[in-house]
Scaffold this motif. Structure first.
Motif, short mmCIF file in Angstrom:
data_model
loop_
_atom_site.label_atom_id
_atom_site.label_comp_id
_atom_site.label_asym_id
_atom_site.label_seq_id
_atom_site.Cartn_x
_atom_site.Cartn_y
_atom_site.Cartn_z
N TYR A 1 0.80 -1.20 0.02
CA TYR A 1 0.20 0.50 -0.01
C TYR A 1 0.80 1.50 -0.02
CZ TYR A 1 -4.75 -1.92 0.01
OH TYR A 1 -5.57 -2.99 -0.01
N GLY A 2 2.44 1.44 0.25
CA GLY A 2 3.25 1.96 0.98
C GLY A 2 3.50 2.26 -0.89
N PHE A 3 4.21 1.62 -1.64
CA PHE A 3 4.66 1.87 -2.54
C PHE A 3 3.61 0.42 -3.90
CE2 PHE A 3 7.19 1.54 -6.07
CZ PHE A 3 8.12 2.59 -6.89
N THR A 4 2.99 1.49 -4.35
CA THR A 4 2.19 0.50 -6.01
C THR A 4 2.61 0.26 -7.11
OG1 THR A 4 0.66 2.21 -6.66
CG2 THR A 4 -0.08 1.73 -4.71
N ASN A 5 2.05 -1.04 -7.52
CA ASN A 5 2.67 -0.66 -9.13
C ASN A 5 1.80 0.23 -9.84
OD1 ASN A 5 -0.70 -0.61 -9.30
ND2 ASN A 5 -1.20 -3.20 -9.91
N GLU A 6 1.12 1.14 -9.68
CA GLU A 6 1.32 2.21 -9.98
C GLU A 6 2.53 3.99 -10.16
OE1 GLU A 6 -3.02 4.52 -9.15
OE2 GLU A 6 -3.83 2.57 -9.97
N ASP A 7 3.36 3.01 -8.28
CA ASP A 7 4.37 4.00 -8.38
C ASP A 7 4.73 3.85 -9.71
OD1 ASP A 7 3.02 5.28 -6.24
OD2 ASP A 7 2.75 4.20 -5.22
N ILE A 8 5.36 2.55 -9.43
CA ILE A 8 6.93 1.88 -9.84
C ILE A 8 6.28 1.66 -11.80
CG2 ILE A 8 5.90 0.10 -10.36
CD1 ILE A 8 9.29 0.80 -10.19
N VAL A 9 5.19 1.62 -12.35
CA VAL A 9 5.08 2.11 -13.33
C VAL A 9 4.98 3.75 -13.57
CG1 VAL A 9 3.72 1.77 -15.27
CG2 VAL A 9 3.87 0.22 -13.44
#
Length: 405
Positions: A75-83
């Motif tokens: 929740y702190g670093f999501t798949n959206e964040d890495i993309v």
């Protein structure tokens, strides 16, 4: 400002180093290889399955072991964040079957360049060809021996990977570091691993890929433990491919004697498939059975299916009885394979097992036993199915550790 050592330059290490440096710490990332992301380079058959575009809750559903431990991390670093990070570094992405995320270029090297660029922008210092030989806890922090030279740090984040693909640097060294610090390492086994079968006929189909089939896996007690639609591959020793790799993680504890079943036509019921077979037979009424299934099956698969059905391949279609037809339909809906063993852990995509999660603070990734020591990535006893989930675990735990240090 603290001095922080990151050990391991894979996705977990890159994210940990980047986040720690962004928080103002003096960060050194030690990577034993001559370049970053050596294992990342071979993921997704060289295309790099960056992550999975599933909702966060669906991510948990694809992590069979210790998913609750990853709540804060995912929740702190999501798949959206890495993309978003990879896109911001000039690498556009796309979503394919199963919500797998890839670079538009289909080149894992582009993803590594993007992550390397992000690391450089963070201000962390990258130390390549740097083999960490030992870690010692001191009164003031930690002392590392790197290529024979001593370094002192306030905190250490271990991101050394597991025991799979040792040629990429994941040779299990992190487990030794963890044990030396008093941590428990659970049994190390292969996960996401091809399976060798008792039956030898898969060797005749080596290289043949089946798409849109349903694979079911039953443990040796006969309990259904995995079922999914997708793609699989026949090999000279048995089976592989995305479905098989995911199924393997459900039977890895005791694989010998487990049973796999393949439904070649999951979109059709037995009755619908029987009607389809009748239509094909009507078109080929003057042919032999072996020459009448080309519209239904890959050509290389026909003789195997006919043999498994028990119906003689030279039977004239006009002479095929209802019982014979039922045998063929039953075979198409349920081809059985018995697992003999998994391939060695060195050939697994992911290692199952690792540092016991009960000894790690799930909110920070810090050791509960050694203050200032953190863990991230495959080194921890968490693993997911194939499809980008394991890389997301690496990014998320690495980011959390880097932010928490």
């Amino acid at each position: 400002m603290s001095s922080v050592a990151i050990i391991g330059g894979g996705p977990a290490g890159i994210m940990a180093a980047s986040m720690a440096a962004k928080n103002g710490h003096s960060v050194k990332l030690f990577e034993k290889n001559e370049k970053l992301g050596k294992k990342l380079y071979i993921t997704g058959k060289g295309r790099c399955n960056i992550t999975n575009d599933a909702d966060v809750e669906d991510l948990f559903a694809n992590i069979p072991r210790n998913p609750k431990f990853l709540y804060s991390a995912l929740y702190g670093f999501t798949n959206e964040d890495i993309v978003s990070i990879i896109n911001s570094m000039g690498v556009p992405t796309k979503v394919e079957r199963g919500k797998r995320v890839f670079p538009v270029s289909d080149k894992s090297s582009d993803v590594i360049k993007a992550l390397s660029g992000y690391l450089a922008k963070s201000g962390a210092e990258l130390c390549l060809n740097s083999n960490v030989q030992s870690i010692r806890k001191t009164e003031s922090g930690f002392e590392l021996t790197v290529n024979g030279k001593s370094w002192k740090f306030d905190a250490v984040i271990l991101c050394t990977g597991g025991a799979s693909y040792p040629s990429t640097g994941s040779n299990g060294a992190g487990y030794a570091f963890a044990r030396a610090m008093g941590h428990t390492v659970t049994d190390i086994r292969p996960s996401l691993i091809p399976l060798a079968t008792v039956e030898r006929w898969p060797a005749e189909l080596t290289g043949l890929s089946l798409k849109n089939v349903t694979l079911r896996a039953y443990n040796k007690k006969g309990k259904l433990v995995y079922e999914e639609l997708g793609e699989m591959l026949f090999t000279h020793f048995g089976v592989s491919g995305p479905l098989v790799l995911s199924a393997s993680s459900r039977i890895a504890d005791d694989p010998s004697g487990a049973v796999l079943t393949i439904d070649m036509k999951p979109g059709l019921t037995y009755e619908e498939l029987d009607r389809r077979l009748l239509r094909d037979f009507e078109k080929n009424i003057r042919r032999q059975l072996i020459n009448s299934l080309s519209e239904l099956l890959p050509s290389r698969m026909i003789s195997i299916v006919v043999e498994l059905s028990g119906v003689p391949g030279d039977t004239q279609v006009s002479s095929v009885t209802r019982g014979m037809r039922e045998a063929i339909v039953s075979t198409l809906k349920c081809i059985n394979l018995t697992v003999d063993h998994t391939l060695p852990v060195e050939e697994a995509i992911i290692t199952r097992g690792g540092v016991n999660v009960k000894e790690i603070n799930a909110s920070t990734m810090e050791s509960k036993l050694v203050p200032g020591l953190y863990f991230a990535g495959e080194l921890i006893d968490v693993d997911g199915y194939t499809g980008g989930f394991n890389l997301q675990i690496a990014y998320s735990t690495g980011a959390l550790a880097g932010r928490s240090v």
